[in-house]
Design a protein around this motif. Structure first.
Motif, PDB file in Angstrom:
ATOM      1  N   SER A 194      42.057 -11.122  21.567  1.00 29.59           N
ATOM      2  CA  SER A 194      41.743  -9.867  20.875  1.00 29.59           C
ATOM      3  C   SER A 194      41.716  -8.726  21.875  1.00 29.59           C
ATOM      4  CB  SER A 194      40.373  -9.985  20.190  1.00 29.59           C
ATOM      5  OG  SER A 194      39.337 -10.084  21.155  1.00 29.59           O
ATOM      6  N   ASP A 195      41.829  -7.509  21.380  1.00 26.60           N
ATOM      7  CA  ASP A 195      41.768  -6.344  22.264  1.00 26.60           C
ATOM      8  C   ASP A 195      40.440  -6.281  23.002  1.00 26.60           C
ATOM      9  OD1 ASP A 195      44.258  -5.730  21.324  1.00 26.60           O
ATOM     10  OD2 ASP A 195      43.604  -4.070  20.024  1.00 26.60           O
ATOM     11  N   GLU A 196      39.366  -6.679  22.324  1.00 26.04           N
ATOM     12  CA  GLU A 196      38.025  -6.587  22.922  1.00 26.04           C
ATOM     13  C   GLU A 196      37.858  -7.548  24.105  1.00 26.04           C
ATOM     14  OE1 GLU A 196      38.166  -5.118  18.899  1.00 26.04           O
ATOM     15  OE2 GLU A 196      38.612  -7.114  19.725  1.00 26.04           O
ATOM     16  N   PRO A 224      46.332  -7.751  26.053  1.00 26.54           N
ATOM     17  CA  PRO A 224      46.121  -7.860  24.599  1.00 26.54           C
ATOM     18  C   PRO A 224      47.367  -8.399  23.903  1.00 26.54           C
ATOM     19  CG  PRO A 224      45.421  -5.718  25.426  1.00 26.54           C
ATOM     20  CD  PRO A 224      46.163  -6.369  26.543  1.00 26.54           C
ATOM     21  N   SER A 225      47.146  -9.268  22.920  1.00 23.72           N
ATOM     22  CA  SER A 225      48.276  -9.764  22.126  1.00 23.72           C
ATOM     23  C   SER A 225      48.300  -9.165  20.730  1.00 23.72           C
ATOM     24  CB  SER A 225      48.200 -11.292  22.015  1.00 23.72           C
ATOM     25  OG  SER A 225      47.093 -11.686  21.216  1.00 23.72           O
ATOM     26  N   GLY A 226      47.231  -8.461  20.358  1.00 28.20           N
ATOM     27  CA  GLY A 226      47.128  -7.863  19.024  1.00 28.20           C
ATOM     28  C   GLY A 226      45.952  -8.407  18.250  1.00 28.20           C
ATOM     29  N   SER A 227      45.708  -9.730  18.379  1.00 25.07           N
ATOM     30  CA  SER A 227      44.561 -10.373  17.731  1.00 25.07           C
ATOM     31  C   SER A 227      44.533 -11.825  18.190  1.00 25.07           C
ATOM     32  CB  SER A 227      44.669 -10.313  16.203  1.00 25.07           C
ATOM     33  OG  SER A 227      45.689 -11.195  15.739  1.00 25.07           O
ATOM     34  N   TRP A 228      43.463 -12.528  17.865  1.00 24.32           N
ATOM     35  CA  TRP A 228      43.387 -13.947  18.191  1.00 24.32           C
ATOM     36  C   TRP A 228      44.440 -14.753  17.431  1.00 24.32           C
ATOM     37  CZ3 TRP A 228      41.180 -15.472  22.366  1.00 24.32           C
ATOM     38  CH2 TRP A 228      40.036 -14.856  22.859  1.00 24.32           C
ATOM     39  N   GLU A 229      44.875 -14.245  16.297  1.00 20.71           N
ATOM     40  CA  GLU A 229      45.858 -14.963  15.480  1.00 20.71           C
ATOM     41  C   GLU A 229      47.299 -14.632  15.855  1.00 20.71           C
ATOM     42  OE1 GLU A 229      43.357 -13.102  14.130  1.00 20.71           O
ATOM     43  OE2 GLU A 229      42.006 -14.816  13.771  1.00 20.71           O
ATOM     44  N   THR A 230      47.502 -13.669  16.752  1.00 25.33           N
ATOM     45  CA  THR A 230      48.845 -13.224  17.122  1.00 25.33           C
ATOM     46  C   THR A 230      49.175 -13.704  18.530  1.00 25.33           C
ATOM     47  OG1 THR A 230      48.557 -11.230  15.775  1.00 25.33           O
ATOM     48  CG2 THR A 230      50.363 -11.235  17.375  1.00 25.33           C
ATOM     49  N   SER A 240      47.138 -15.814  23.091  1.00 23.14           N
ATOM     50  CA  SER A 240      46.610 -14.766  22.215  1.00 23.14           C
ATOM     51  C   SER A 240      45.233 -14.368  22.699  1.00 23.14           C
ATOM     52  CB  SER A 240      46.533 -15.242  20.755  1.00 23.14           C
ATOM     53  OG  SER A 240      45.461 -16.139  20.560  1.00 23.14           O
TER      54      SER A 240
END
Length: 414
Positions: free
Chosen positions: A341-343, A364-370, A339
């Motif tokens: 973040s986009d940033e 990118p996976s979508g977020s750190w939680e995804t 995972s």
């Protein structure tokens, strides 16, 4: 990040004992009632002094120990050993005949070099049967006579540790150099540290080091008396019991089997949320799951995050390593679960094994939680030992590379 191993030197009786302590990125081991550590007192051979004055003294303090017995020795004082059982102490198996290396002249007619695994199995079961016949209890724990864990000689030598793992809850060694790490230890090879012929002041540094690292100190002795060779001194036991019973010292003192069962229960409850590095092997289907729990995080700022079962790292000097044991060579597709973040996405990574390299960019996976899973390449791996390393592909000053949950290796053609 704490170092994986720290070394504490304890000067005891003019000798230096190196106490290796694991400091993996795991929560502190949850000993009962907020205790800092566990201590188990254990005594070998069924010595004549064990029921009295040994067990009698321990009973004064409400302390219960483990007595690893040889049935023939125990049979000389059945009333005494019945008292040991009736007052709550644990009876363990110390073999039928106490076989040791034939290098000891006194063991030449029962040398481990002349044993086979099947002979050892039969005698261990027979010893359990004898203890049960004499005392009405069946041992669940074992201590290796002389601390030796093999049968046979030369190229016919075999370990009987797997046999102990099959037949008993635990197996204890002798004259080891470190306490038991409750997260990592092999229950069939618990370390036993000698307490014979030592004062409490010589034992205390071992207790303090184990408490600092939330470990399990298994102390091993023989006779329980005021003096003599291979004797755990009664004066030492009195001081140790008083010290352990003081709530301020945070010690749980209990028999080996009691602590072993508790540790196993906690391990089972926390399975999947602990970083315990270890070698990985293929499943029955042939795939290999390299989870973060079994990886080695190496570097200045690598973090194992139990809430995500993943590694996250924040410098290019960090890396994660996995060791593999393969029955045969083969080619594998490599899938990565991560995972980011986009940033923070877009940094390059490298996966290496021997002279092979897979290069990629953390998408990118979508977020750190995804977490996402994708195929990143192929590897050809040799039979026996292999190592796979994931690291950053370039230096970076700010941010993070990714959170890495697992690699999955799928045999090509499966």
């Amino acid at each position: 990040m704490k170092s994986l191993f720290s070394i504490t030197a304890c000067i005891v009786n003019l000798s230096i004992f190196l106490v290796f302590t694991a400091a993996a990125q795991n929560p502190e081991f949850p000993w009962p009632e907020g205790k800092k550590m566990a201590i188990s007192l254990s005594f070998d051979d069924a010595r004549a002094s064990n029921p009295s004055p040994g067990a009698t003294l321990l009973n004064e303090y409400g302390v219960k120990a483990t007595f690893y017995v040889v049935p023939a020795s125990m049979e000389r004082d059945i009333p005494g050993w019945e008292m040991v059982v009736d007052t709550g102490h644990e009876i363990g198996n110390h073999s039928l005949y106490h076989p040791c290396s034939g290098n000891f002249v006194w063991s030449r007619n029962k040398a481990l070099e002349d044993y086979t695994l099947e002979r050892m199995r039969k005698e261990l079961i027979a010893a359990n049967d004898e203890v049960e016949r004499l005392l009405g209890v069946r041992p669940e724990v074992f201590a290796y006579p002389c601390g030796l864990t093999y049968v046979g000689k030369g190229e016919r030598t075999q370990s009987y540790v797997p046999l102990i793992s099959e037949l008993f809850l635990s197996g204890r060694g002798w004259k080891d150099e470190a306490p038991v790490d409750p997260y990592y230890a092999d229950m069939a090879q618990l370390t036993g540290m000698e307490m014979d012929n030592k004062s409490f002041e010589e034992i205390l540094p071992l207790i303090e080091a184990a408490a600092e690292n939330r470990q399990w100190l298994v102390l091993a002795g023989h006779e329980t008396n005021t003096e003599g060779n291979q004797t755990t001194y009664l004066s030492m036991l009195r001081k140790l019991c008083a010290y352990a019973n003081d709530p301020a010292n945070g010690i749980w003192i209990a028999p080996v089997g009691t602590v072993a069962k508790y540790v196993n229960e906690k391990r089972a409850a926390m399975e999947g949320n602990l970083n315990i590095p270890g070698i990985s092997r293929p499943s029955e289907e042939g795939s290999i799951n390299l989870t973060a729990e079994k990886g080695k995080g190496i570097g200045p700022d690598i973090k194992y995050m139990p809430e995500w079962n993943a590694f996250g790292w924040f410098t290019a000097k960090d890396r994660v390593e996995w060791d593999l044991d393969l029955p045969k060579k083969g080619t594998y597709e490599v899938w990565m679960e991560w995972s980011v973040s986009d940033e923070e996405a877009g940094k390059p990574f490298l996966l290496t094994s021997g002279d092979q390299t897979i290069e990629g960019v953390v998408k990118p996976s979508g977020s750190w939680e995804t977490f996402q899973k994708t195929k990143i390449g192929k590897l050809s791996l040799e039979a026996d030992f292999n190592r796979i390393i994931v690291a950053s592909g370039e230096e970076f000053e700010d941010g993070a590379l990714m959170d890495l949950k697992a690699l999955t290796l799928v045999p090509v053609g499966k």
